[in-house]
Design a protein around this motif. Structure first.
Motif, short mmCIF file in Angstrom:
data_model
loop_
_atom_site.label_atom_id
_atom_site.label_comp_id
_atom_site.label_asym_id
_atom_site.label_seq_id
_atom_site.Cartn_x
_atom_site.Cartn_y
_atom_site.Cartn_z
N GLU A 45 11.89 9.18 -19.90
CA GLU A 45 10.45 8.74 -19.50
C GLU A 45 10.28 7.32 -19.39
O GLU A 45 11.46 6.39 -19.81
CB GLU A 45 9.51 9.38 -20.35
N ASP A 46 9.17 6.90 -18.59
CA ASP A 46 9.08 5.36 -18.42
C ASP A 46 8.58 5.00 -19.83
O ASP A 46 7.97 5.73 -20.53
CB ASP A 46 8.18 5.14 -17.34
N SER A 52 9.06 -1.10 -14.59
CA SER A 52 10.69 -0.82 -14.70
C SER A 52 11.12 -1.24 -13.46
O SER A 52 10.43 -1.33 -12.26
CB SER A 52 10.85 0.59 -14.78
N LYS A 195 13.12 2.58 -19.19
CA LYS A 195 13.23 3.78 -19.42
C LYS A 195 13.59 4.10 -21.03
O LYS A 195 14.02 3.07 -21.63
CB LYS A 195 14.57 4.54 -18.41
#
Length: 201
Positions: A45-46, A52, A195
């Protein structure tokens, strides 16, 4: 040690280093595949509140481009600048051809193979390879001198540098460590891309 013996010793060293570098390159290619496979198996997931960097597709469909910035494979070997003159090399090439050309050897398979390698080396200006073939055929290098020793030392130093770079790459370190540290390296890589592993709810 006389110059001929020093040259022979250095030529063996260069050949050994080249083979070692080929092995390293193959190992890094295999490690890259393993690394991508492990990345693809992770639910990610971020990171919250972190912008990002753009990924090339999702990591779940990772390709070698995903880790381009993580590790660049060592560049192909480029020989050191040659300080032995081309006239000397031309003389050496002609001597090799006069001894190893199939017309002169009645198709001796070993000498024919050496002739082909020498022809390729002459065409690509791989002068250190010409010297190696000359030694294999028992031909003294033309005007063996400190300059020719310096040229081979330069080739050897370039190869040693490539090996050192290879062994300090992230993929090499990742492949040479414990499972626990491998996970840490994967986590660091994910963080560098904005991430993280998916947190359980």
């Amino acid at each position: 040690m006389d110059i001929k013996r020093r040259w022979k010793s250095l030529s063996f060293k260069v050949e050994h280093l080249r083979l070692e570098l080929e092995d390293h390159d193959e190992k890094i290619r295999n490690l890259e595949k393993e690394f991508i496979k492990e990345l693809a198996a992770i639910d990610i997931e971020d990171l919250p509140c972190v912008e990002s960097k753009p990924l090339v597709g999702e990591i779940k469909q990772a390709t070698p481009q995903v880790i381009d910035n993580l590790n660049k494979e060592p560049e192909e070997f480029q020989p050191a600048e040659i300080i032995v003159g081309p006239d000397e090399m031309k003389k050496l090439w002609k001597t090799i051809a006069s001894i190893a050309h199939p017309d002169k050897t009645k198709n001796d398979s070993i000498k024919t193979e050496l002739y082909k390698k020498a022809a390729a080396a002459w065409k690509s200006k791989s002068y250190d390879e010409l010297y190696r073939i000359a030694f294999e055929l028992g031909i003294d290098p033309p005007d063996a001198s400190d300059e020719s020793i310096a040229m081979l030392n330069g080739v050897s130093a370039d190869l040693e540098k490539k090996l050192k770079e290879s062994e300090s790459s992230i993929l090499w370190l990742w492949g040479s460590t414990t499972c626990e540290k491998r996970l840490s390296i994967l986590d660091l890589y994910l963080r560098s891309r904005g991430k993280r592993r998916k947190q359980s709810s």
